[in-house]
Design a protein around this motif. Structure first.
Motif, PDB file in Angstrom:
ATOM      1  N   PHE A  79       1.355  -1.281  -0.409  1.00 21.71           N
ATOM      2  CA  PHE A  79       0.224   0.248   0.290  1.00 21.71           C
ATOM      3  C   PHE A  79       0.943   1.160   0.058  1.00 21.71           C
ATOM      4  O   PHE A  79       0.241   2.120  -0.513  1.00 21.71           O
ATOM      5  N   VAL A  80       2.138   1.124   0.193  1.00 20.73           N
ATOM      6  CA  VAL A  80       2.850   2.539   0.185  1.00 20.73           C
ATOM      7  C   VAL A  80       3.836   2.586  -0.239  1.00 20.73           C
ATOM      8  O   VAL A  80       3.984   3.145  -1.581  1.00 20.73           O
ATOM      9  N   ALA A  81       4.802   0.975  -0.902  1.00 15.51           N
ATOM     10  CA  ALA A  81       5.592   1.010  -1.815  1.00 15.51           C
ATOM     11  C   ALA A  81       6.288   1.107  -2.688  1.00 15.51           C
ATOM     12  O   ALA A  81       6.590   1.719  -3.984  1.00 15.51           O
ATOM     13  N   ILE A  82       4.917   0.168  -3.302  1.00 17.95           N
ATOM     14  CA  ILE A  82       4.420   0.109  -4.818  1.00 17.95           C
ATOM     15  C   ILE A  82       3.927   1.246  -5.340  1.00 17.95           C
ATOM     16  O   ILE A  82       3.691   1.469  -6.707  1.00 17.95           O
ATOM     17  N   PRO A  83       3.175   1.964  -4.874  1.00 18.02           N
ATOM     18  CA  PRO A  83       2.268   3.421  -5.278  1.00 18.02           C
ATOM     19  C   PRO A  83       3.422   4.620  -5.364  1.00 18.02           C
ATOM     20  O   PRO A  83       3.279   4.643  -6.686  1.00 18.02           O
ATOM     21  N   LEU A  84       4.391   4.088  -4.550  1.00 21.45           N
ATOM     22  CA  LEU A  84       5.157   5.351  -4.649  1.00 21.45           C
ATOM     23  C   LEU A  84       5.823   5.057  -5.813  1.00 21.45           C
ATOM     24  O   LEU A  84       6.590   6.033  -6.199  1.00 21.45           O
ATOM     25  N   LEU A  85       6.532   3.702  -5.651  1.00 21.85           N
ATOM     26  CA  LEU A  85       7.699   2.525  -7.112  1.00 21.85           C
ATOM     27  C   LEU A  85       6.459   3.275  -8.752  1.00 21.85           C
ATOM     28  O   LEU A  85       7.317   3.589  -9.048  1.00 21.85           O
ATOM     29  N   ALA A  86       5.133   3.426  -8.435  1.00 24.20           N
ATOM     30  CA  ALA A  86       5.097   3.866  -9.413  1.00 24.20           C
ATOM     31  C   ALA A  86       4.425   4.973 -10.185  1.00 24.20           C
ATOM     32  O   ALA A  86       4.831   5.397 -11.560  1.00 24.20           O
ATOM     33  N   PHE A  87       4.307   5.711  -8.651  1.00 29.23           N
ATOM     34  CA  PHE A  87       4.404   7.162  -9.005  1.00 29.23           C
ATOM     35  C   PHE A  87       5.450   7.441  -9.848  1.00 29.23           C
ATOM     36  O   PHE A  87       6.005   8.542 -10.457  1.00 29.23           O
ATOM     37  N   GLY A  88       6.882   7.439  -8.933  1.00 24.06           N
ATOM     38  CA  GLY A  88       8.316   7.990  -9.392  1.00 24.06           C
ATOM     39  C   GLY A  88       8.159   6.853 -11.118  1.00 24.06           C
ATOM     40  O   GLY A  88       9.110   8.323 -11.590  1.00 24.06           O
ATOM     41  N   GLY A  89       7.582   6.151 -11.418  1.00 20.31           N
ATOM     42  CA  GLY A  89       8.049   5.925 -12.404  1.00 20.31           C
ATOM     43  C   GLY A  89       7.305   7.138 -13.090  1.00 20.31           C
ATOM     44  O   GLY A  89       7.817   7.070 -14.677  1.00 20.31           O
ATOM     45  N   LEU A  90       6.393   7.309 -13.229  1.00 19.99           N
ATOM     46  CA  LEU A  90       5.385   7.700 -14.267  1.00 19.99           C
ATOM     47  C   LEU A  90       6.145   8.802 -14.346  1.00 19.99           C
ATOM     48  O   LEU A  90       5.339   9.623 -15.411  1.00 19.99           O
ATOM     49  N   ILE A  91       6.518  10.007 -12.888  1.00 22.34           N
ATOM     50  CA  ILE A  91       7.444  10.607 -12.982  1.00 22.34           C
ATOM     51  C   ILE A  91       8.365  10.735 -13.977  1.00 22.34           C
ATOM     52  O   ILE A  91       9.048  11.853 -14.935  1.00 22.34           O
ATOM     53  N   GLY A  92       8.938   9.882 -13.854  1.00 20.03           N
ATOM     54  CA  GLY A  92      10.486   9.443 -14.773  1.00 20.03           C
ATOM     55  C   GLY A  92       9.743   9.631 -15.877  1.00 20.03           C
ATOM     56  O   GLY A  92      11.294   9.960 -17.527  1.00 20.03           O
ATOM     57  N   HIS A  93       9.006   9.004 -16.508  1.00 17.61           N
ATOM     58  CA  HIS A  93       8.513   8.642 -18.080  1.00 17.61           C
ATOM     59  C   HIS A  93       8.076   9.856 -18.632  1.00 17.61           C
ATOM     60  O   HIS A  93       8.248  10.473 -19.651  1.00 17.61           O
ATOM     61  N   ARG A  94       7.712  10.578 -17.527  1.00 17.62           N
ATOM     62  CA  ARG A  94       7.035  11.946 -18.341  1.00 17.62           C
ATOM     63  C   ARG A  94       7.753  13.268 -18.633  1.00 17.62           C
ATOM     64  O   ARG A  94       8.133  13.581 -18.979  1.00 17.62           O
ATOM     65  N   LEU A  95       9.156  12.626 -17.508  1.00 15.77           N
ATOM     66  CA  LEU A  95       9.967  13.536 -17.839  1.00 15.77           C
ATOM     67  C   LEU A  95      10.880  13.269 -18.141  1.00 15.77           C
ATOM     68  O   LEU A  95      12.725  13.827 -18.604  1.00 15.77           O
ATOM     69  N   ARG A  96      10.965  12.084 -19.151  1.00 18.20           N
ATOM     70  CA  ARG A  96      11.871  11.555 -19.795  1.00 18.20           C
ATOM     71  C   ARG A  96      12.948  12.567 -21.172  1.00 18.20           C
ATOM     72  O   ARG A  96      12.559  13.282 -21.173  1.00 18.20           O
ATOM     73  N   SER A  97      14.057  12.535 -21.364  1.00 15.37           N
ATOM     74  CA  SER A  97      14.796  12.759 -22.160  1.00 15.37           C
ATOM     75  C   SER A  97      15.442  11.788 -23.205  1.00 15.37           C
ATOM     76  O   SER A  97      15.439  10.756 -22.877  1.00 15.37           O
ATOM     77  N   LYS A  98      15.017  12.343 -24.601  1.00 14.67           N
ATOM     78  CA  LYS A  98      15.727  11.725 -25.895  1.00 14.67           C
ATOM     79  C   LYS A  98      17.620  11.502 -25.245  1.00 14.67           C
ATOM     80  O   LYS A  98      17.805  12.452 -25.194  1.00 14.67           O
ATOM     81  N   PHE A  99      17.636  10.402 -25.613  1.00  9.33           N
ATOM     82  CA  PHE A  99      18.874   9.823 -25.699  1.00  9.33           C
ATOM     83  C   PHE A  99      20.498  10.506 -26.661  1.00  9.33           C
ATOM     84  O   PHE A  99      19.693   9.807 -27.869  1.00  9.33           O
TER      85      PHE A  99
END
Length: 592
Positions: free
Chosen positions: A408-428
């Protein structure tokens, strides 16, 4: 209105007098007591001196028991730490001496005598808590009769009288010690019933000049004397300086050689340029194999590195200190849960540099990459602990709390961090176009292959931390108290710098041999010091006095989890610095 005003002033005056009254302010919560007031006391656990991981509840031995036995409500960290605090028959009234106070009189049966003899033979100690101060004592002694009477066999003596020496300053408890009286021990060598065994205790109160704020310092002095600290620092600095000089010399040679290569390639004709590391400019940035797993390793390693830095910072500022019951375990659980957001962010941001889709699977791998093997290992160890009835066995309630935190805490935070990282990604951005078909890698000699590079990449950093590693093992699996968090911080910084320099050199050597498969090799070479750490832990166990399947399984299992964590941490650091290095040299070539 005037009457109301006077009434308010009267109430404020009364409250001020009440708060300044020593009788009202005395409370176990602030460790302040009046004369004759009960001081909180708990019995905790006992176990063999040579096996720190093997501890049992105090009343598993047939001591005098209160009726009923009341278990103290413990935090999650205390449960993970193996603490099982319960009430005891011992009574401590502040500044009131007790002389030869009887606990109980009981008959010791043959079975109970056998249990005590087995415990004495294993050098069982007990741990009590008085006013949140831990203290220890032995339950008996073993005398070798052959050394005394030139006979055979051994004599077993059970301490039936315990003397408590308590020091106080003003209205606060400062220090407590427990001694088993050898002159009042009962001989239980023979396997026969013993009637009317009297268990008793004495409490002696004495004053001390030590202040309450410094009462935990005795636990530090017990293991690290000032002279030892000086030798400790000198040995550490000596080893680190030598290693840094060697690594610095290699870094200087590599940098000069690299500048020479860049100058040569920029001034040479087209045919001469296509040799060495310059010839694989179209292959070196090609999408790495098993990229989802690779980026999960980097993300999880980043999370664990942040967790380690926070823990060391808390220890450095004094928030975490020796015998802060369950403090470290609590911090590890909750900080690991909260830091899941960094694992998700790092994993998704790296994945987004190379691909648009599939970041969910990559983040999911990061979620189970470390916690999965740890969960399996801890589950097996918990089954072993329950079968041995030791305090390390986690009750069902604690297991449910940990699972709830993860779900209820670690998995939602993991998913939230993944969503932020995907939204703020930059092309290599690569310096040159990537070839469709990579250049074939030639057969390399053995000393340029991955196993030997892992040996070099692991041995050099390990040699800088082996001294500290021994002290940490002695503190974790022994009774030495490690109270120098500053030197641990310095060690971490040193080993990170060495890993970065060594792996930059290894990556450069690999590229010079026209081997463009550097992605995974940087992770393996960077994480290889953890393999040496695990090998040293086995050596430490072989040299110690620990024994038994229970202690061995706990030692190997928990050290495997710790070394695996450092493998991910060092591997992530090595990958990041190798990526920066590769991009830097190929950008320089393009600019030339």
């Amino acid at each position: 209105m005037a009457k109301l005003h006077h009434l308010i002033l009267l109430l404020l005056l009364f409250a001020t007098l009440q708060s300044s009254s020593p009788f009202v302010s005395a409370s176990p919560s602030n460790h302040i007591y009046n004369v004759g007031q009960n001081v909180p006391f708990f019995v905790n656990k006992l176990g063999p001196f040579n096996n720190p991981g093997e501890t049992y509840q105090y009343y598993q031995l047939p001591f005098c028991k209160p009726d009923p036995i009341v278990k103290k409500k413990e935090s999650l960290g205390e449960v993970l730490n193996g603490d099982r605090l319960t009430n005891g028959l011992y009574e401590f009234k502040f500044r009131e001496d007790k002389i030869d106070e009887t606990l109980c009189q009981k008959k010791l049966t043959i079975d109970e005598i056998g249990t005590f003899k087995q415990a004495i033979n294993s050098e069982f100690y007990f741990q009590f808590y008085l006013d949140d101060l831990p203290f220890w004592g032995f339950i008996g002694k073993l005398e070798d009769e052959s050394l005394i009477h030139s006979g055979g066999g051994s004599n077993y003596y059970l301490f039936t009288h315990v003397q408590f020496d308590v020091l106080y300053n003003g209205n606060r408890v400062i220090e407590v010690k427990a001694f088993g009286d050898p002159n009042r021990a009962v001989d239980i060598t023979k396997d026969v019933d013993i009637d009317n065994v009297k268990f008793s205790y004495s409490v002696i109160w004495n004053t001390t000049e030590l202040h309450f704020e410094n009462r935990m310092e005795r636990y530090s002095r017990a293991s690290l004397l000032p002279l030892y600290r000086q030798v400790h620092w000198f040995s550490y600095i000596n080893s680190v300086v030598i290693i840094l000089l060697l690594v610095g010399l290699l870094a200087l040679l590599y940098s000069r050689h690299l500048k020479s290569d860049i100058k040569k390639y920029s001034s040479a004709n087209e045919e001469d340029r296509e040799v060495g590391w310059k010839s694989i400019h179209g292959d070196v940035f090609k999408h790495p194999p098993n990229s989802s797993l690779l980026f999960a390793v980097v993300g999880t390693g980043t999370q664990l590195l942040i967790l380690l830095c926070v823990i060391l910072f808390l220890a450095f500022i004094g928030t975490l200190y020796p015998y802060n019951r369950g403090g470290l375990s609590n911090c590890l659980v909750f900080l690991f849960t909260l830091s899941s957001v960094f694992a998700g962010y790092s994993t998704a941001s790296f994945h987004g540099k190379f691909a648009e889709d599939g970041w969910e699977r990559c983040v999911g791998l990061a979620g189970i990459l470390y916690i999965g093997p740890v969960f399996v290992t801890v589950s097996i160890l918990n089954i072993i602990a329950i079968s041995y009835r030791v305090t390390a066995g986690l009750p069902l309630g604690s297991i449910l709390v940990i699972l709830s935190l993860f779900v209820f805490v670690a998995i939602p935070l993991l998913a939230f961090g993944g969503l932020i990282g995907h939204r703020l990604r930059s092309k290599f951005q690569v310096p040159s176009a990537t070839k469709r078909y990579p250049k074939e890698i030639q057969q390399l000699p053995w000393y340029r292959r991955t196993p030997f590079q892992m040996f070099i990449g692991g041995f050099v950093p390990f040699s800088a931390i082996v001294l500290q590693l021994h002290q940490v093992y002695a503190s974790t699996w022994g009774y030495k108290i490690y109270t120098l968090p500053g030197i641990l911080v310095a060690t971490l910084i040193t080993v990170v710098v060495i890993i970065m320099l060594v792996n930059i050199g290894l990556t450069y050597i690999q590229l010079s041999e026209e081997d463009h498969d550097w992605w995974w090799r940087s992770v393996l070479c960077g994480g290889s010091p953890a393999i040496f750490m695990f090998a040293y832990c086995i050596y430490f166990y072989a040299r110690s006095t620990m024994s038994g399947f229970l202690q061995l399984s706990f030692f190997i299992g928990y050290n495997a989890c710790i070394c695996y964590a450092f493998f991910l941490i060092f591997g992530a650091i090595s990958f990041r610095v190798s990526l920066l290095f590769v991009r830097h040299i190929y950008h320089n070539v393009k600019r030339e």
